[in-house]
Design an enzyme around this catalytic site. Structure first.
Site, PDB file in Angstrom:
ATOM      1  CE  LYS A 280      48.839  35.414  41.669  1.00  0.00           C
ATOM      2  NZ  LYS A 280      47.903  34.915  40.669  1.00  0.00           N
ATOM      3  CD  GLU A 365      36.130  28.797  33.577  1.00  0.00           C
ATOM      4  OE1 GLU A 365      35.741  29.830  32.979  1.00  0.00           O
ATOM      5  OE2 GLU A 365      36.924  28.834  34.536  1.00  0.00           O
ATOM      6  NE  ARG A 393      31.155  33.046  34.291  1.00  0.00           N
ATOM      7  CZ  ARG A 393      32.154  33.819  34.647  1.00  0.00           C
ATOM      8  NH1 ARG A 393      33.322  33.708  34.073  1.00  0.00           N
ATOM      9  NH2 ARG A 393      31.985  34.730  35.557  1.00  0.00           N
TER      10      ARG A 393
HETATM   11  C1  LIG Z   1      35.328  31.655  36.005  1.00  0.00           C
HETATM   12  C2  LIG Z   1      36.524  31.370  36.884  1.00  0.00           C
HETATM   13  N1  LIG Z   1      37.448  30.464  36.480  1.00  0.00           N
HETATM   14  C3  LIG Z   1      38.525  30.211  37.252  1.00  0.00           C
HETATM   15  C4  LIG Z   1      38.692  30.864  38.443  1.00  0.00           C
HETATM   16  C5  LIG Z   1      39.873  30.518  39.342  1.00  0.00           C
HETATM   17  N2  LIG Z   1      40.790  31.660  39.477  1.00  0.00           N
HETATM   18  C6  LIG Z   1      40.781  32.462  40.546  1.00  0.00           C
HETATM   19  S1  LIG Z   1      41.886  33.672  40.458  1.00  0.00           S
HETATM   20  C7  LIG Z   1      42.441  33.131  38.969  1.00  0.00           C
HETATM   21  C8  LIG Z   1      43.566  33.837  38.294  1.00  0.00           C
HETATM   22  C9  LIG Z   1      43.215  35.247  38.039  1.00  0.00           C
HETATM   23  O1  LIG Z   1      44.294  35.849  37.411  1.00  0.00           O
HETATM   24  P1  LIG Z   1      44.362  37.409  37.337  1.00  0.00           P
HETATM   25  O2  LIG Z   1      43.053  37.932  36.890  1.00  0.00           O
HETATM   26  O3  LIG Z   1      45.525  37.771  36.510  1.00  0.00           O
HETATM   27  O4  LIG Z   1      44.549  37.853  38.834  1.00  0.00           O
HETATM   28  P2  LIG Z   1      45.853  37.697  39.765  1.00  0.00           P
HETATM   29  O5  LIG Z   1      45.565  36.559  40.692  1.00  0.00           O
HETATM   30  O6  LIG Z   1      47.032  37.428  38.904  1.00  0.00           O
HETATM   31  O7  LIG Z   1      45.942  38.958  40.484  1.00  0.00           O
HETATM   32  C10 LIG Z   1      41.744  32.014  38.551  1.00  0.00           C
HETATM   33  C11 LIG Z   1      41.983  31.260  37.303  1.00  0.00           C
HETATM   34  C12 LIG Z   1      37.697  31.786  38.828  1.00  0.00           C
HETATM   35  N3  LIG Z   1      37.764  32.445  39.991  1.00  0.00           N
HETATM   36  N4  LIG Z   1      36.652  32.035  38.037  1.00  0.00           N
END
Ligand SMILES: Cc1ncc(C[n+]2csc(CCOP(=O)(O)OP(=O)(O)O)c2C)c(N)n1
Length: 631
Positions: A280, A365, A393
């Protein structure tokens, strides 16, 4: 050829392989320059540059389907599908949205923003292809954080029984927004040993081969042991038991290897999972160092990552973290829960101070709400903090687990209101659902002091409570609030004009500014801080209506189903009641910064003052001496 010459996916596919490394560098520079200027998601996009280039080299998005989970990492895809100019105006009214959006491009095959939908949607595409005899490939790209979403796991559980051709790319950077959590994440971290396993395997194979006479036979025997060994070192068993052939782990920054492997994978059959390891923030020193800060960021200096505007000291998130720390010291039954958002919700300091009273359940959630309800049933005092939009959610869980059983869970909903990330992220619908839930109270603080008082009051209640508040500034709106009383509003200013402006939550700051503007124009209105949405102060509003006042409700929520609707429904018995609702329309709001949207929907100070002028120009409502029906 430069990135500016890539006007369609075909241009990239026509590019000689030796020009790709330079393109990759250019894309990284574009990402940093644009996000530095407009704000947005940086670290995740820097991590998937090679992966996205490889995907577009191998798959043809005119016939193959590519769906990104969550979609915050789709900027490179946008650049490679003819949207470089629009990308440079990311999140602006005339630019790209921050997430894949079907209205924006035919190459955005599915709109996303909330985690955990890509595998389901891609599986829908695959099932439709199978039904109609198509032959395109369907690829879902899922982060290791979003892998832990219940909905992702539900979909993965369904792949092998639904289709015989599906490609799932697992983009594993060991991070959600913060470091990833949970048992699955631990299972994936075995890949570190998996890399050693690969090296060990290559070493053994060549050493054994050299042993005279028995070498070749020994090698066959060893390869039979191979799959058993793989189960030990790699997270294959989990996926293979679910019917997905495991391929990997691959270095997500080795473009030639990625492209070659994806090409081979595209020709295989059956559901398959390609495990790609990425970093990242890759290629940008400050984003690699602080991937959590640069997951989603405000504009910054592209040379060193320093934010251009300091974040306000007083935010609702920091107020939540601070108040909860105090409350936990007073009552150790108070525990905090979040769903993958410890920093965003302001709980990270609480987590550091009281690790045994803090739970980050990952992007889950729904689970968080049921988990909190279980804690409450067992006598703990859980406070669950998530973003308003993502709380949707958990809506059924709030209803089914907390409300029906009247369990004292406090749901703190941050980012409630319109935000910079667009329609998937605006927190402007949830009240419409909460209002139908029995036993649930909904409170909205005007500032940090109001929030602290609300939390203190909420922990004394014996039923579930939602406290919702927006992003950003939570500085006091008044030097001294009236003491918080259950179900009572607070009059911030009393005026002689027959208008009572009921501000909900932080809108109190906007309402006070509008009142100030009107005062300079010779009009003194009454400003009320509603504080409670459910139960709201119907007595006060009824008195004002009966006195012939026009009530204007102002909320950072959709007008349908929000505070204004609740007030109107509750006071429908007041004859000639004039309640005018100001807020957002029930529509997909256009792209653009919050200030632009407020301007466009007349929710600025000036816009509100103008609306009030219009109301005052109408004939006055007739005052009622007494209510027409018994109360
Ligand atoms: C239902 C929901 N909860 C929380 C989020 C906030 N959120 C956006 S990106 C993320 C992390 C995602 O992690 P990952 O899938 O590993 O992707 P990365 O950013 O590491 O590439 C979160 C928690 C969201 N978009 N949707």
């Amino acid at each position: 050829m430069s990135i500016a010459d890539i006007t369609s996916p075909d241009d990239l596919r026509a590019l000689p392989a030796d020009q790709l490394p330079a393109l990759v560098e250019e894309i990284r520079a574009e990402l940093i320059a644009t996000v530095a200027k407009q704000g947005g998601h940086l670290a995740s996009n820097l991590g998937v540059v090679e992966l996205t280039v490889a995907l577009h080299c191998v798959f043809d998005v005119r016939k193959d389907i590519i769906i990104f989970d969550t979609g915050h990492q789709s900027y490179v895809h946008k650049m490679l599908t003819g949207r470089l100019d629009a990308f440079r105006k990311l999140r602006q009214a005339d630019g790209c949205t921050g997430f894949p959006n079907r209205a924006e491009s035919p190459f955005d095959h599915f709109g996303v923003g909330h985690s955990g939908t890509a595998v389901s949607a891609a599986l829908g595409y695959a099932a439709a292809r199978d039904r109609t005899g198509g032959n395109g490939k369907v690829v879902a790209i899922l982060g290791d954080g979003a892998l832990g979403c219940g909905s992702s796991l539900e979909a993965i559980n369904n792949i092998a029984v639904t289709t015989r051709d599906f490609i799932l790319i697992l983009n594993d950077n060991k991070m959600s927004i913060s470091p990833n959590v949970g048992a699955l994440s631990r299972c994936l971290s075995r890949v570190i040993s998996g890399r050693s396993y690969n090296r060990f395997k290559v070493f053994c194979a060549s050493a054994v081969q050299r042993i005279p006479m028995i070498g070749p036979r020994l090698r066959t025997w060893i390869s039979r042991l191979d799959s058993a060994a793989k189960q030990l070192f790699l997270p294959t068993a989990f996926f293979e038991e679910l019917g997905l052939r495991y391929i990997g782990p691959l270095d997500g920054h080795d473009l030639p290897q990625l492209t070659a492997t994806l090409r081979r994978v595209s020709h295989l059959h059956g559901p398959r999972l390609v495990h790609v390891l990425t970093v990242k923030g890759k290629g940008c020193h400050f984003a690699e160092k602080k991937p959590t800060c640069f997951h989603g960021t405000a504009p910054f200096d592209p040379h060193n990552g320093d934010l251009l505007q300091p974040t306000p000291k007083a935010t609702f998130s920091t107020a939540l973290g601070k108040t909860l720390r105090t409350l936990h010291q007073e009552d150790q039954r108070i525990v905090a829960i979040t769903a993958g958002m410890p920093e965003g919700t302001g709980l990270h300091e609480f987590a550091k101070a009281f690790p045994n009273a803090f739970y980050d359940v990952g992007i889950a959630e729904a689970h968080a709400a049921a988990f909190a309800s279980g804690l409450a049933a067992a006598g703990q005092r859980p406070v669950m903090a998530v973003y308003a939009s993502f709380s949707q959610r958990a809506a059924d869980y709030v209803f089914h687990d907390a409300c029906l059983q009247e369990l004292p869970v406090i749901f703190c909903l941050d980012r409630a209101g319109v935000v910079a990330d667009g329609p998937t992220h605006h927190g402007i619908q949830d009240v419409a659902f909460w209002r139908a839930c029995p036993n649930l109270a909904v409170l909205q603080p005007a500032d940090q002091d109001d929030l602290a008082a609300m939390l203190r009051l909420a922990v004394t209640r014996r039923h579930p409570v939602v406290i919702r508040y927006p992003a950003g500034n939570a500085a006091p709106v008044t030097a001294q609030h009236h003491p918080l009383e259950w179900g009572k509003a607070e009059t911030l200013e009393s005026g002689s004009a027959p208008i009572a402006l009921w501000a909900v939550g932080r809108e109190a700051a906007v309402a006070l500014q509008a009142a100030e503007l009107l005062r300079t124009q010779g009009i003194a209105i009454t400003v009320v801080n509603a504080r409670f949405t459910i139960p709201f102060d119907a007595d006060l509003m009824r008195r004002q209506l009966n006195d012939g006042m026009t009530v204007v409700t102002l909320e950072d929520h959709c007008v349908e189903g929000g505070f204004g609707s609740i007030a109107r429904d509750s006071l429908a018995d007041v004859p000639d009641a004039r309640i005018v609702k100001l807020g957002w329309p029930r529509a997909v709001l256009p792209n653009g910064p919050v200030a632009y949207l407020r301007q466009r929907f007349s929710l600025t100070t000036a816009g509100i003052a103008e609306t009030i002028h219009g109301l005052l120009a109408r004939p006055p409502a007739s005052p009622q001496s007494k209510p027409p029906f018994p109360a």
